[in-house]
Enzyme design. Sequence first.
Site, PDB file in Angstrom:
ATOM      1  N   ASP A 256       0.840  -1.198   0.000  1.00 29.65           N
ATOM      2  CA  ASP A 256       0.000   0.000   0.000  1.00 29.65           C
ATOM      3  C   ASP A 256       0.872   1.244   0.000  1.00 29.65           C
ATOM      4  OD1 ASP A 256      -2.220  -1.579   0.101  1.00 29.65           O
ATOM      5  OD2 ASP A 256      -2.568  -1.334   2.253  1.00 29.65           O
ATOM      6  N   LYS A 278      -4.492   2.015  -2.504  1.00 35.32           N
ATOM      7  CA  LYS A 278      -5.785   2.615  -2.835  1.00 35.32           C
ATOM      8  C   LYS A 278      -5.997   3.799  -1.901  1.00 35.32           C
ATOM      9  CE  LYS A 278      -8.006  -1.281  -2.159  1.00 35.32           C
ATOM     10  NZ  LYS A 278      -6.882  -2.220  -2.031  1.00 35.32           N
ATOM     11  N   MET A 393     -10.533   6.216   8.209  1.00 38.02           N
ATOM     12  CA  MET A 393     -10.835   6.771   6.888  1.00 38.02           C
ATOM     13  C   MET A 393     -12.044   7.706   6.930  1.00 38.02           C
ATOM     14  SD  MET A 393     -10.358   3.107   4.920  1.00 38.02           S
ATOM     15  CE  MET A 393     -11.463   2.335   6.117  1.00 38.02           C
TER      16      MET A 393
END
Length: 482
Positions: A256, A278, A393
């Site tokens: 990541d 992502k 997030m």
Amino acid sequence: MGELATLPVFFDLSGKPVIMAGGSDGAAWKAELLAAAGAHVRLHAPLGELTAEMRAVLGVRFNSGTITHVDRHWAAGDFIGAALAVADCETDEEAARFHAAARQAGIPVNVIDKPAFCQFRFGTIVNRSPVVVGISTDGAAPILGQSIRRRIETLLPPSLTGWARLAARLRADVMERLLPGPQRRSFWERFSDNAFTGKSPDEGDEAAALRLVSQLANAPESGGRVTLVGAGPGEAELLTLKAVRALQAADVILFDDLVSDDILELARREARRMLVGKRASRDSCRQEDINRMMIQFARAGKHVVRLKSGDVSIFGRAGEEIEELRAEGIPVRIVPGITAASALAAGFGVSLTHRDCAQQVRFVTGHSRKGGLPQDLDWPALADDKATTIFYMGGRMSGQIAERLIAEGLPAATPVAVAANLSRADETRAVGRLDELGDIVARVGVDRPLLIGVGRVFSACEANVGHGYAPTAMSRLPARVA
């Protein structure tokens, strides 16, 4: 290869003569070390100069090495045929004579604690024989070397000795039946995984290893596998030992973009590294593509490490990857990591489940699949004043998160904590009230990876400014977030 202060060399002394001079405690330690390595040590020192420790060492029986006392000082003829020369000399003049005699005879020489008269150094040793680890600071800091040894001692279980001996027994079969390169490496890496379990090998382990040799010889691609590794919040020192071993055994690393460069530096140098991160509002690698790459490389016999920030089992989509890999018959295992919520608690110096403030802790995603506020959450339950809630997030949804919690009955004055780039050098922390959450996040920066904590456990955070990971900054609104 960077510059080396000294070249580490492992010298076979089995059955070889070594000349030693001096009857001191320091000489006793070196004589014992040499005899343990199989050397035949001839110790030159008058009987009256032997310390109690040296006398005790002379009475020790070694498996193959010996120590023979010669009741006199050394002479030039004593160096003939010796493999090494070691002495403990009181004066530089005596050390110079011994050094010169050894050099004249063409023998590597070491005078204890006198670097100017040493062609080699012993260093500090971690003994898991036949695995032997040597540590040298080139004479600059022996105590530092001992500290390093203590740390390595904790990493290498005593059972490693048994696994190394088993490896010696298996070596001929491996060399004969497996091709150099990926086949052999696949075997030894899987063998080494067992060697670090802390369990000593038995006959069953030997039989299993031989079966693996046959399996790889008949189907090289069977060595392919995937390891899902949690990289933790960012700081390399927060990586688990098992994660480091996986990185150093990887053929391919799919990582990541939140994984730090320091962590990638711990990986095997020959491993292929591929960024598949992502991130919201950025071009991203589709999950389907990541699954396809893992399967493709594993089918080619590669050890694939899927490296995810935090813990792989918490908001890391590991479930989808595991299902896909198992459906394809590809072995997969998980190496957990420290999740960001734990790093948040450490950074703010709080307990997420302080018994006076919270009876439970919840980890919640801060956005839905479509990027908006999750509507399928039990928001009334999340508005519990006796719980700590961590939103992952949730930066872009922070204002809406606060509005929804307040609408469900959570007091507007409920403490909140926000941290960006947790555990990294540029970590930023800020605290405030729930009704200020949107402003706090805007100041910290919504484009940075951040975590939001909501709950009374954060009420004492002001007292902890400057604690946790350094360098960091923390403030309470309306002070400026640094």
